[in-house]
Design a protein around this motif. Structure first.
Motif, PDB file in Angstrom:
ATOM      1  N   GLU A  28       3.501 127.102 104.906  1.00 22.08           N
ATOM      2  CA  GLU A  28       3.405 127.850 103.653  1.00 22.08           C
ATOM      3  C   GLU A  28       4.408 128.996 103.676  1.00 22.08           C
ATOM      4  O   GLU A  28       4.784 129.487 104.742  1.00 22.08           O
ATOM      5  N   MET A  29       4.809 129.443 102.498  1.00 23.24           N
ATOM      6  CA  MET A  29       5.753 130.554 102.399  1.00 23.24           C
ATOM      7  C   MET A  29       5.139 131.812 103.021  1.00 23.24           C
ATOM      8  O   MET A  29       3.950 132.087 102.825  1.00 23.24           O
ATOM      9  N   LYS A  67      15.573 130.761  92.043  1.00 27.90           N
ATOM     10  CA  LYS A  67      14.346 131.331  91.501  1.00 27.90           C
ATOM     11  C   LYS A  67      13.880 132.405  92.475  1.00 27.90           C
ATOM     12  O   LYS A  67      14.219 132.373  93.652  1.00 27.90           O
ATOM     13  N   ALA A  68      13.114 133.331  91.969  1.00 26.62           N
ATOM     14  CA  ALA A  68      12.525 134.334  92.854  1.00 26.62           C
ATOM     15  C   ALA A  68      11.578 133.632  93.817  1.00 26.62           C
ATOM     16  O   ALA A  68      10.963 132.618  93.477  1.00 26.62           O
ATOM     17  N   GLN A  69      11.487 134.174  95.020  1.00 23.60           N
ATOM     18  CA  GLN A  69      10.576 133.564  95.987  1.00 23.60           C
ATOM     19  C   GLN A  69       9.147 133.679  95.494  1.00 23.60           C
ATOM     20  O   GLN A  69       8.753 134.702  94.938  1.00 23.60           O
ATOM     21  N   ARG A  70       8.425 132.571  95.654  1.00 20.54           N
ATOM     22  CA  ARG A  70       7.040 132.535  95.219  1.00 20.54           C
ATOM     23  C   ARG A  70       6.142 132.175  96.395  1.00 20.54           C
ATOM     24  O   ARG A  70       6.564 131.510  97.337  1.00 20.54           O
ATOM     25  N   GLU A  71       4.888 132.574  96.300  1.00 14.60           N
ATOM     26  CA  GLU A  71       3.939 132.286  97.374  1.00 14.60           C
ATOM     27  C   GLU A  71       3.639 130.802  97.504  1.00 14.60           C
ATOM     28  O   GLU A  71       3.251 130.341  98.565  1.00 14.60           O
ATOM     29  N   ASP A  72       3.828 130.024  96.416  1.00 12.33           N
ATOM     30  CA  ASP A  72       3.505 128.598  96.489  1.00 12.33           C
ATOM     31  C   ASP A  72       4.653 127.737  97.011  1.00 12.33           C
ATOM     32  O   ASP A  72       4.522 126.525  97.109  1.00 12.33           O
ATOM     33  N   GLN A  73       5.767 128.354  97.344  1.00 10.23           N
ATOM     34  CA  GLN A  73       6.858 127.587  97.943  1.00 10.23           C
ATOM     35  C   GLN A  73       6.504 127.216  99.382  1.00 10.23           C
ATOM     36  O   GLN A  73       5.548 127.737  99.960  1.00 10.23           O
ATOM     37  N   ASP A  93      10.665 124.245  96.810  1.00 12.13           N
ATOM     38  CA  ASP A  93       9.637 124.619  95.844  1.00 12.13           C
ATOM     39  C   ASP A  93       8.300 123.957  96.153  1.00 12.13           C
ATOM     40  O   ASP A  93       7.243 124.545  95.946  1.00 12.13           O
ATOM     41  N   ASP A  94       8.349 122.711  96.641  1.00 12.86           N
ATOM     42  CA  ASP A  94       7.117 122.015  97.003  1.00 12.86           C
ATOM     43  C   ASP A  94       7.467 120.816  97.881  1.00 12.86           C
ATOM     44  O   ASP A  94       8.595 120.320  97.829  1.00 12.86           O
TER      45      ASP A  94
END
Length: 158
Positions: A28-29, A67-73, A93-94
């Protein structure tokens, strides 16, 4: 008929794959620590269970919008042998699946253009997801991550 195992992942709403033999694990990120004066494609480093791991921003290398870093990456951590012994991960991204692909489902991409784009081939699979979208075949770009890493390492040595 040879079968190839790949990890299917997503960046910018497009599907990509890399050889599973290059993959150590998927995590997980986590917060990434920027490294001063690092090349643009290096997002920074993380501490992965006591191991400092370099994180590569694949969007920059492939010329895709950022894209901005996201927690779901997710971060796909590569085997150390893929980057001359260095702990390395790539941001995606996923991650969707591990697929077994037959040679018949791969369209070869040969020539200098595909090499420049880090493409090993195009995977064409007919599955439930493709039929739900009305397409006969779903396309996945099979990336040559080994070439990406060797080019990055060559740049750092220059």
């Amino acid at each position: 008929m040879a079968v190839i195992d790949v990890v299917e992942f997503e960046i910018c709403n497009e599907r990509y794959a890399l050889d599973i033999s290059l993959t150590r694990e998927i995590v997980e990120m986590v917060p990434i620590t920027p490294v001063p004066r690092a090349p643009e494609h290096i997002a920074g480093i993380i501490n992965l269970r006591g191991e400092i791991t370099n994180i590569i921003n694949l969007n920059k290398i492939l010329g895709l919008p950022e894209k901005a870093q996201r927690e779901d990456q997710k971060i796909i951590v590569l085997v150390p042998e893929a980057a001359e012994g260095s702990n390395t991960g790539i941001i995606v991204d996923d991650v969707h699946a591990v697929l077994q692909i037959s040679e018949e489902e791969i369209e070869d991409m040969k020539g200098p253009l595909s090499s420049e784009a880090y493409v090993k081939g195009i995977i064409k699979i007919g599955d439930k997801e493709a039929s739900e979208s009305g397409d006969k075949k779903r396309l996945i770009v099979w990336l040559d991550v080994g070439k990406v890493l060797s080019d990055i390492l060559a740049l750092t040595k220059a």
